[in-house]
Design an enzyme around this catalytic site. Structure first.
Site, PDB file in Angstrom:
ATOM      1  N   THR A  12      37.982  43.867  40.749  1.00  0.00           N
ATOM      2  CA  THR A  12      37.715  45.298  40.631  1.00  0.00           C
ATOM      3  C   THR A  12      36.359  45.582  39.999  1.00  0.00           C
ATOM      4  O   THR A  12      35.695  46.564  40.334  1.00  0.00           O
ATOM      5  CB  THR A  12      38.831  45.975  39.810  1.00  0.00           C
ATOM      6  OG1 THR A  12      40.083  45.791  40.481  1.00  0.00           O
ATOM      7  CG2 THR A  12      38.589  47.458  39.640  1.00  0.00           C
ATOM      8  N   SER A  55      41.078  39.119  43.040  1.00  0.00           N
ATOM      9  CA  SER A  55      41.706  38.010  42.316  1.00  0.00           C
ATOM     10  C   SER A  55      43.013  37.505  42.940  1.00  0.00           C
ATOM     11  O   SER A  55      43.341  36.333  42.749  1.00  0.00           O
ATOM     12  CB  SER A  55      41.913  38.366  40.844  1.00  0.00           C
ATOM     13  OG  SER A  55      42.767  39.467  40.683  1.00  0.00           O
ATOM     14  N   THR A  88      41.368  41.116  37.601  1.00  0.00           N
ATOM     15  CA  THR A  88      42.306  41.020  36.478  1.00  0.00           C
ATOM     16  C   THR A  88      43.673  40.446  36.843  1.00  0.00           C
ATOM     17  O   THR A  88      44.387  39.963  35.971  1.00  0.00           O
ATOM     18  CB  THR A  88      42.511  42.406  35.829  1.00  0.00           C
ATOM     19  OG1 THR A  88      43.015  43.324  36.810  1.00  0.00           O
ATOM     20  CG2 THR A  88      41.205  42.930  35.262  1.00  0.00           C
ATOM     21  N   ASP A  89      44.061  40.479  38.126  1.00  0.00           N
ATOM     22  CA  ASP A  89      45.415  40.042  38.482  1.00  0.00           C
ATOM     23  C   ASP A  89      45.675  38.580  38.142  1.00  0.00           C
ATOM     24  O   ASP A  89      46.776  38.218  37.721  1.00  0.00           O
ATOM     25  CB  ASP A  89      45.682  40.276  39.966  1.00  0.00           C
ATOM     26  CG  ASP A  89      45.925  41.740  40.300  1.00  0.00           C
ATOM     27  OD1 ASP A  89      46.052  42.550  39.357  1.00  0.00           O
ATOM     28  OD2 ASP A  89      46.002  42.081  41.496  1.00  0.00           O
TER      29      ASP A  89
END
Length: 323
Positions: A12, A55, A88-89
């Site tokens: 992101t 991610s 971030t995942d």
């Protein structure tokens, strides 16, 4: 003057929002690639784009390539620290792999964003600036790979994503951050008591992650074993207990030479061999199940993948996981 290398991998933090549809996706150019040149001050910034991936697309082979790339850069040139931008995942998994893989005293910081670069309240540039500050800090040396998000500094071992969308999503339940960043300073107030490092050269092992639930039987465990898994991690109930119907399949899995690592599906506490009923932790331990000290399921999977490149001997694997 400190020289910091910023390695972009996607996520992101590298995306933009379509103002007409509201969808967020990658574009033709990384939105922070040139902005970092304005963050200099007393720090020289260099940029590299290694991947341009969301991610969920990151695989263990990408993590290994990133780790090898960092090793090469640190060996070839004089960098005082490394910053990795990442979606971030799966950020916590990549950060923890790097923590296990890298052998360097220099700061390696992983950061990301919960909002794309052109959204109102975008956190990407601020997190990147904070990460660069930490990477430039002498006190950040010898602390392993750190995650810097939302003014906080976390160890890669303990940090996890706790909310799907909140900018304060990254937390270290039970442990807390080891430091904070302010507009002008970096402050550390804790440090890790130990750090593991494994000099592997490849990632070839398949490790599956299974979450326990009420009424679970052994069918999922058997399917995972027959799929060609080299090991498995089970997120058990409570302190480390499983429904009794799973036990025959776990016994067979261990007898066939596949290590089974146990963590808890609870986000705080550690697994313990307390209960001696069928499926209880004491019985599982006696069967040869490996107990992981405080790791989440995804991180225990990463560690088992790394460990299996070195050994599949339970006597050697047990101390690697803290017991």
């Amino acid at each position: 003057m400190k020289t910091i290398l910023v390695i972009h991998t996607g996520g992101t933090i590298s995306m933009k929002e379509n103002k007409e549809t509201g969808e967020v996706n990658t574009g033709d150019q990384h939105p922070l690639e040139e902005i970092t040149s304005f963050l200099s001050g007393s720090t020289k910034i260099e940029d590299e784009i290694l991947f341009y991936l969301p991610s969920p697309h990151i695989r263990p082979d990408h993590m290994l390539k990133l780790g090898q790339f960092i090793h090469e850069k640190l060996a070839a040139q004089h960098y005082d620290g490394i910053v990795v931008t990442h979606g971030t995942d799966t950020l916590e998994e990549t950060a923890y792999f790097l923590d296990l893989f890298l052998q360097t005293r220099k700061p390696v910081i992983v950061t990301g964003a919960m909002r794309s670069s052109n959204e109102i309240g975008s956190d990407g540039l601020y997190n990147l600036l904070s990460a660069i500050k930490v990477a430039s800090c002498d006190e950040a040396q010898d602390k392993g790979v750190l995650v810097v998000m939302n003014d906080e500094i976390h160890t890669s071992r303990n940090v996890t994503k706790t909310s799907t969308s909140n900018v304060a999503t990254f937390q270290s339940p039970q442990y807390g951050p080891i430091g904070i960043t302010t507009k002008n300073e970096v402050f550390f107030h804790h440090k890790s008591t130990s750090h593991d490092s494994y000099p592997i050269q490849q990632l070839t092992k398949k490790v599956v992650l299974i979450k326990a639930y009420a009424g679970m039987d052994g069918s999922i465990i058997e399917a995972a074993r027959k799929s060609g898994a080299d090991g498995m991690v089970i997120e058990a109930l409570g302190q480390g207990n499983l429904p009794p119907e799973t036990i025959p399949s776990i016994k067979e899995t261990i007898q066939k030479g596949l290590p089974v690592v146990l963590v808890s599906r609870c986000y705080q506490g550690i697994v313990q061999d307390t209960y001696s009923y069928e499926g209880g932790g004491r019985r599982l331990r006696e069967m040869g199940v490996i107990f992981a000290n405080g790791l989440t399921g995804p991180k225990a999977r990463i560690k088992l993948m790394v460990a299996l490149e070195m050994t599949n001997n339970p006597l050697e694997l047990n101390p690697m996981f803290g017991y």
